[in-house]
Write an enzyme that holds these catalytic residues in place. Sequence first.
Site, PDB file in Angstrom:
ATOM      1  N   HIS A 237       0.849  -1.200   0.000  1.00 17.67           N
ATOM      2  CA  HIS A 237       0.000   0.000   0.000  1.00 17.67           C
ATOM      3  C   HIS A 237       0.881   1.244   0.000  1.00 17.67           C
ATOM      4  O   HIS A 237       1.568   1.513   0.983  1.00 17.67           O
ATOM      5  CB  HIS A 237      -0.830   0.079   1.279  1.00 17.67           C
TER       6      HIS A 237
ATOM      7  N   TYR B 267     -10.194   7.989   1.887  1.00 15.25           N
ATOM      8  CA  TYR B 267      -9.831   6.628   2.255  1.00 15.25           C
ATOM      9  C   TYR B 267      -8.316   6.351   2.146  1.00 15.25           C
ATOM     10  O   TYR B 267      -7.728   6.571   1.087  1.00 15.25           O
ATOM     11  CB  TYR B 267     -10.598   5.625   1.372  1.00 15.25           C
TER      12      TYR B 267
ATOM     13  N   ASP C 217      -7.858   1.524  -5.097  1.00 17.45           N
ATOM     14  CA  ASP C 217      -9.073   1.123  -4.375  1.00 17.45           C
ATOM     15  C   ASP C 217     -10.050   2.294  -4.326  1.00 17.45           C
ATOM     16  O   ASP C 217      -9.753   3.336  -3.720  1.00 17.45           O
ATOM     17  CB  ASP C 217      -8.677   0.690  -2.944  1.00 17.45           C
TER      18      ASP C 217
ATOM     19  N   HIS D 167     -12.942   1.975  -2.968  1.00 18.69           N
ATOM     20  CA  HIS D 167     -13.545   1.743  -1.652  1.00 18.69           C
ATOM     21  C   HIS D 167     -15.048   2.025  -1.608  1.00 18.69           C
ATOM     22  O   HIS D 167     -15.537   2.759  -0.741  1.00 18.69           O
ATOM     23  CB  HIS D 167     -12.793   2.493  -0.553  1.00 18.69           C
TER      24      HIS D 167
ATOM     25  N   ARG E 106     -11.842 -10.822  -4.187  1.00 21.44           N
ATOM     26  CA  ARG E 106     -11.060 -10.289  -3.063  1.00 21.44           C
ATOM     27  C   ARG E 106     -11.428 -10.907  -1.719  1.00 21.44           C
ATOM     28  O   ARG E 106     -11.192 -10.264  -0.684  1.00 21.44           O
ATOM     29  CB  ARG E 106     -11.313  -8.767  -2.987  1.00 21.44           C
TER      30      ARG E 106
ATOM     31  N   HIS F 259      -7.895 -10.530   0.183  1.00 23.12           N
ATOM     32  CA  HIS F 259      -7.744  -9.409   1.106  1.00 23.12           C
ATOM     33  C   HIS F 259      -6.608  -9.705   2.090  1.00 23.12           C
ATOM     34  O   HIS F 259      -6.479 -10.844   2.562  1.00 23.12           O
ATOM     35  CB  HIS F 259      -9.071  -9.261   1.869  1.00 23.12           C
TER      36      HIS F 259
HETATM   37  O1  KDG Z   1     -11.445  -3.301   7.856  1.00 23.76           O
HETATM   38  C1  KDG Z   1     -11.606  -2.697   6.604  1.00 23.76           C
HETATM   39  C2  KDG Z   1     -10.333  -2.668   5.882  1.00 23.76           C
HETATM   40  O2  KDG Z   1      -9.831  -3.962   5.877  1.00 23.76           O
HETATM   41  C3  KDG Z   1     -10.480  -2.150   4.473  1.00 23.76           C
HETATM   42  O3  KDG Z   1     -10.864  -0.803   4.509  1.00 23.76           O
HETATM   43  C4  KDG Z   1      -9.166  -2.300   3.762  1.00 23.76           C
HETATM   44  O4  KDG Z   1     -10.146  -1.810   1.631  1.00 23.76           O
HETATM   45  C5  KDG Z   1      -9.262  -2.318   2.271  1.00 23.76           C
HETATM   46  C6  KDG Z   1      -8.194  -3.014   1.564  1.00 23.76           C
HETATM   47  O5  KDG Z   1      -8.303  -3.090   0.342  1.00 23.76           O
HETATM   48  O6  KDG Z   1      -7.283  -3.489   2.219  1.00 23.76           O
HETATM   49 MG    MG Z   2     -10.167  -2.612  -0.373  1.00 22.20          MG
END
Ligand code: KDG
Ligand code: MG
Length: 408
Positions: free
Chosen positions: A122, A160, A215, A217, A288, A317
């Site tokens: 990230h 985010y 992302d 989100h 995911r 994830h």
């Molecule tokens: O708990 C929520 C997070 O895991 C999330 O916001 C993280 O979007 C996310 C990611 O892609 O890791």
């Molecule tokens: Mg995500």
Amino acid sequence: MKITDAKVFVGGPKKNYVTLKIMTDQGIYGLGDATLNNRETLPAHYLERYLIPNLIGKDPRNIEDIWQFFYRGAYFRRGPIAMAAYGAIDMALWDIKGKLANMPVYQLLGGKSRDGAMVYAHATGADLEDLMDSIAYYVEQGYKAVRVQCGIPGMPTASYAVPEKKGDVKNYITDYTGIRPKQEVWDSDRYIRYMPGALAEIRDRFGPELHILHDVHHRLLPREAAEFGKAVEPVRLYWMEDPTPAEDQDALRLIRQHTTTPIAIGEVFNTIWDCNRMIEQELLDFIRIAVAYCGGITHARRIVDLAGLHHVRTGFHGAPSHSPISMAAQHHLNAWAPNFGVQEYLVLGTAACDALFPSDHRMEQGMVHVSDAPGLGVDFDESEAARYSYEPGSHPVVRLEDGTMWNY
Ligand code: KDG
Ligand code: MG
């Protein structure tokens, strides 16, 4: 062979990991992860109060029957809390089976399909310049894939996964100042105007080889996501994640009709029934799910197999809320899955985390190499665990500028 006891531990270094340990009459134990970010005590309570009393006395080798017993036997099925609890039991049973067979779990799944599994880091920045520094940091470490998020000019607050100030590493997953959430303000219009250009600059700076992920989100409407996907096509993203809220499986059709930008979705799904239609209709490119709240290895494998029939690759994830136990379960699935894509991987790599969960899974040059130790290949140090306890935390909530609630 019988299960004699099981214990749940909540806590960890700056994390509320929920760790399940299942003991057997042959001295072998298994470990599972039931961490559901910011709702950690709920799967823990479900395990302690309802599931563990029903586990004791069962033969731990009957993984499928135990899964079906809890899932079909519950009547009120599914949902993240229940599936996280079943997932932890399932992981622990695979751990036990691997130890009994003296084999790593990937061997029980069918063996390795690859030597190393690509992961993504990230990168984040308060603004584009800040983000460029963050991407450069990961590229220098050998990462081949990086997720990129940055502040949007004129947005009333950081959005985010983006720090408030340049150079800040924001812990965007959980704010441990209590259970009352902070508030972010969102504006889709500013985002759609700014972000495609920023992504194009990132591509120019880092060249064609880097896999760039982004992302959204869950923040856009289907038509907006279609516009965004079309606008970023020249960047050739590895994926555009969660373009729209995940509940609406059909929303992806409109996006798909307008853009070839790959779609990744599914970190909030808990069962195959949350994603079977979109997979069968080939409306996504990457699934995911997380083994941790998708019923464990037994159920995740079913989703991976369905996805494989429809050209959908995995992108499990791997946010920092996942403990090294469920990350290990994913490393084994990633080593096996014929339709593996990429693994999200956040380097917690602190000495405290390694002391709590000793393992020899290795990450080098942006690739994870799965451990050959029997079972999941992660241990849990209970004396270390005694140092930690639950700390209340929360995700932010999101509102539009006029105060309307929006999707985090
Ligand atoms: O708990 C929520 C997070 O895991 C999330 O916001 C993280 O979007 C996310 C990611 O892609 O890791
Ligand atoms: Mg995500």
